[in-house]
Design a protein around this motif. Structure first.
Motif, PDB file in Angstrom:
ATOM      1  N   ASP A 140       7.993  -4.250   7.861  1.00  0.00           N
ATOM      2  CA  ASP A 140       7.455  -2.896   7.920  1.00  0.00           C
ATOM      3  C   ASP A 140       8.460  -1.865   7.419  1.00  0.00           C
ATOM      4  N   VAL A 141       9.720  -2.039   7.789  1.00  0.00           N
ATOM      5  CA  VAL A 141      10.771  -1.096   7.404  1.00  0.00           C
ATOM      6  C   VAL A 141      12.045  -1.865   7.090  1.00  0.00           C
ATOM      7  N   LEU A 181      14.878   6.057  16.510  1.00  0.00           N
ATOM      8  CA  LEU A 181      14.527   4.738  15.989  1.00  0.00           C
ATOM      9  C   LEU A 181      13.048   4.434  16.188  1.00  0.00           C
ATOM     10  N   VAL A 182      12.497   4.840  17.320  1.00  0.00           N
ATOM     11  CA  VAL A 182      11.070   4.619  17.557  1.00  0.00           C
ATOM     12  C   VAL A 182      10.248   5.372  16.526  1.00  0.00           C
ATOM     13  N   LEU A 183      10.609   6.620  16.272  1.00  0.00           N
ATOM     14  CA  LEU A 183       9.883   7.410  15.279  1.00  0.00           C
ATOM     15  C   LEU A 183       9.963   6.767  13.897  1.00  0.00           C
ATOM     16  N   GLU A 184      11.131   6.235  13.546  1.00  0.00           N
ATOM     17  CA  GLU A 184      11.298   5.615  12.228  1.00  0.00           C
ATOM     18  C   GLU A 184      10.473   4.347  12.097  1.00  0.00           C
ATOM     19  N   ILE A 185      10.479   3.519  13.126  1.00  0.00           N
ATOM     20  CA  ILE A 185       9.727   2.272  13.071  1.00  0.00           C
ATOM     21  C   ILE A 185       8.230   2.547  13.070  1.00  0.00           C
ATOM     22  N   ALA A 186       7.809   3.589  13.811  1.00  0.00           N
ATOM     23  CA  ALA A 186       6.391   3.906  13.916  1.00  0.00           C
ATOM     24  C   ALA A 186       5.899   4.791  12.780  1.00  0.00           C
ATOM     25  N   GLN A 215      14.552  -8.672   1.591  1.00  0.00           N
ATOM     26  CA  GLN A 215      13.221  -8.346   2.085  1.00  0.00           C
ATOM     27  C   GLN A 215      12.638  -7.207   1.257  1.00  0.00           C
ATOM     28  N   ARG A 216      11.365  -6.960   1.465  1.00  0.00           N
ATOM     29  CA  ARG A 216      10.741  -5.785   0.874  1.00  0.00           C
ATOM     30  C   ARG A 216       9.943  -5.081   1.947  1.00  0.00           C
ATOM     31  N   GLY A 217      10.377  -3.887   2.307  1.00  0.00           N
ATOM     32  CA  GLY A 217       9.712  -3.144   3.355  1.00  0.00           C
ATOM     33  C   GLY A 217       8.641  -2.213   2.815  1.00  0.00           C
ATOM     34  N   ILE A 218       7.669  -1.907   3.646  1.00  0.00           N
ATOM     35  CA  ILE A 218       6.689  -0.880   3.291  1.00  0.00           C
ATOM     36  C   ILE A 218       7.426   0.439   3.089  1.00  0.00           C
ATOM     37  N   ARG A 219       8.475   0.645   3.895  1.00  0.00           N
ATOM     38  CA  ARG A 219       9.321   1.834   3.756  1.00  0.00           C
ATOM     39  C   ARG A 219      10.787   1.422   3.779  1.00  0.00           C
ATOM     40  N   ILE A 258      13.763   6.174  -1.282  1.00  0.00           N
ATOM     41  CA  ILE A 258      14.349   5.946   0.037  1.00  0.00           C
ATOM     42  C   ILE A 258      14.277   7.238   0.842  1.00  0.00           C
ATOM     43  N   THR A 259      13.898   7.151   2.107  1.00  0.00           N
ATOM     44  CA  THR A 259      13.896   8.300   3.004  1.00  0.00           C
ATOM     45  C   THR A 259      15.221   8.368   3.758  1.00  0.00           C
ATOM     46  N   ILE A 260      15.730   9.579   3.942  1.00  0.00           N
ATOM     47  CA  ILE A 260      16.972   9.795   4.688  1.00  0.00           C
ATOM     48  C   ILE A 260      16.651  10.619   5.921  1.00  0.00           C
ATOM     49  N   ASN A 261      16.954  10.082   7.102  1.00  0.00           N
ATOM     50  CA  ASN A 261      16.822  10.815   8.351  1.00  0.00           C
ATOM     51  C   ASN A 261      18.209  11.063   8.945  1.00  0.00           C
ATOM     52  N   GLY A 262      18.330  12.085   9.796  1.00  0.00           N
ATOM     53  CA  GLY A 262      19.644  12.465  10.289  1.00  0.00           C
ATOM     54  C   GLY A 262      19.748  12.553  11.794  1.00  0.00           C
ATOM     55  N   LEU A 263      20.936  12.220  12.293  1.00  0.00           N
ATOM     56  CA  LEU A 263      21.264  12.347  13.713  1.00  0.00           C
ATOM     57  C   LEU A 263      22.577  13.128  13.819  1.00  0.00           C
ATOM     58  N   PRO A 264      22.528  14.456  13.659  1.00  0.00           N
ATOM     59  CA  PRO A 264      23.753  15.247  13.783  1.00  0.00           C
ATOM     60  C   PRO A 264      24.235  15.292  15.231  1.00  0.00           C
ATOM     61  N   ILE A 265      25.506  14.995  15.411  1.00  0.00           N
ATOM     62  CA  ILE A 265      26.097  14.932  16.752  1.00  0.00           C
ATOM     63  C   ILE A 265      26.826  16.242  17.017  1.00  0.00           C
ATOM     64  N   MET A 266      26.339  16.993  17.993  1.00  0.00           N
ATOM     65  CA  MET A 266      26.840  18.346  18.251  1.00  0.00           C
ATOM     66  C   MET A 266      27.252  18.471  19.715  1.00  0.00           C
TER      67      MET A 266
END
Length: 280
Positions: free
Chosen positions: A44-45, A242-247, A154-158, A187-195
């Motif tokens: 899937d991903v 991670l849940v949002l990314e997988i879903a 592998q080849r992911g849908i995303r 490729i999609t890039i998501n971020g987790l800025p640590i503040m």
């Protein structure tokens, strides 16, 4: 775009969405798999976890970051999201990064299709010695992460790069140029800025790191940012992300790539601060 720490309310929304998404599972809708693209996918991903280990990250943050990813991968929420996918499995790799030439794969590509696979990846993350390195090259991390997809087998849908960090780019290629190159590959890039700390001249932190990530780092279909502003919410934020990314969900309105044309925080702020302090 999410501009506050992740909350249990978001996970509740995700859970509800996953129930709806269950109709798209292979056993519920076999005809949905008939397309040529879906026939060629195997997971899937394909998910690259790119984790900051620069000196601005203190040892406690480094340990908390690893714990967060390990707990997120083995959480009931993550495993439930995994089961709802077309294939019910994802490919994951985890690497650490700092300066432009400092990237090291900690967990090579692994297939996660249930608790056993998730637990194996979590144990590999926790078993590796914690280390730190100089400079902050988000651009280097993005380009290194993009290249890893060619070795996944592998080849992911995303295809998604999940990049976490506590500072702005100050080494290597300008971050927007690297971002655009990665996005051009689909490729999609998501971020987790640590503040978690007050911005400090010593560590060259910046104000509004979440806005910097939104306007200068992330991009692609449904890209989003989940900032971490509270140590007690660190693990929860990573799990939510991670849940949002997988879903294939977002915590709010999708980020439009064009927003970076007029960034709220200068995308070269990290390079400018470095030059002002060190003169190179």
């Amino acid at each position: 775009m999410l501009r506050r720490p992740a909350s249990t309310a978001i996970l509740a929304v995700v859970a509800a969405a996953l129930l709806t998404a269950s109709a798209m599972r292979p056993d519920a809708a076999p005809a949905a798999r008939g397309g040529a693209h879906q026939q060629t996918t195997t997971v899937d991903v394909e998910l690259v976890l790119a984790v900051d280990i620069s000196y601005s990250m203190d040892p406690e943050e480094l340990a908390l970051q690893r714990e967060g990813y390990a707990k997120a991968l083995t959480s009931p929420e993550f495993l439930n999201a995994l089961r709802q996918g077309i294939h019910g499995k994802v490919a994951v790799t985890y690497f650490e990064w700092a300066g432009s030439s400092e990237q090291r794969v900690i967990v090579p590509w692994r297939i996660v299709d249930g608790p056993e696979g998730a637990g194996s990846v979590a144990n590999e993350i926790l078993a590796s010695p914690i280390r730190r390195a100089a400079r902050t090259s988000i651009s280097g991390a993005l380009l290194f992460g993009a290249a890893l997809f060619e070795t996944s087998g592998q080849r992911g849908i995303r295809r998604v790069i999940d990049v976490s960090g506590d500072g702005a780019n100050n080494s290597g290629q300008i971050v927007t140029a690297a971002r655009d190159e990665v996005l051009s590959r689909g490729i999609t890039i998501n971020g987790l800025p640590i503040m978690l700390k007050r911005p400090s001249y010593a560590t060259m932190d910046i104000e509004l790191l979440d806005e910097y990530y939104e306007d200068c780092v992330i991009g692609g279909p449904s890209a989003f940012v989940v900032p971490v502003k509270d140590r007690d919410k660190f693990v929860e934020a990573i799990r939510t992300k991670l849940v949002l990314e997988i879903a294939a969900l977002t915590p709010g309105s999708p980020v439009i790539k064009a927003a970076a044309a007029n960034p709220r925080v200068p995308c070269t702020i990290g390079e400018r601060i470095w030059q002002e302090r060190w003169g190179n």
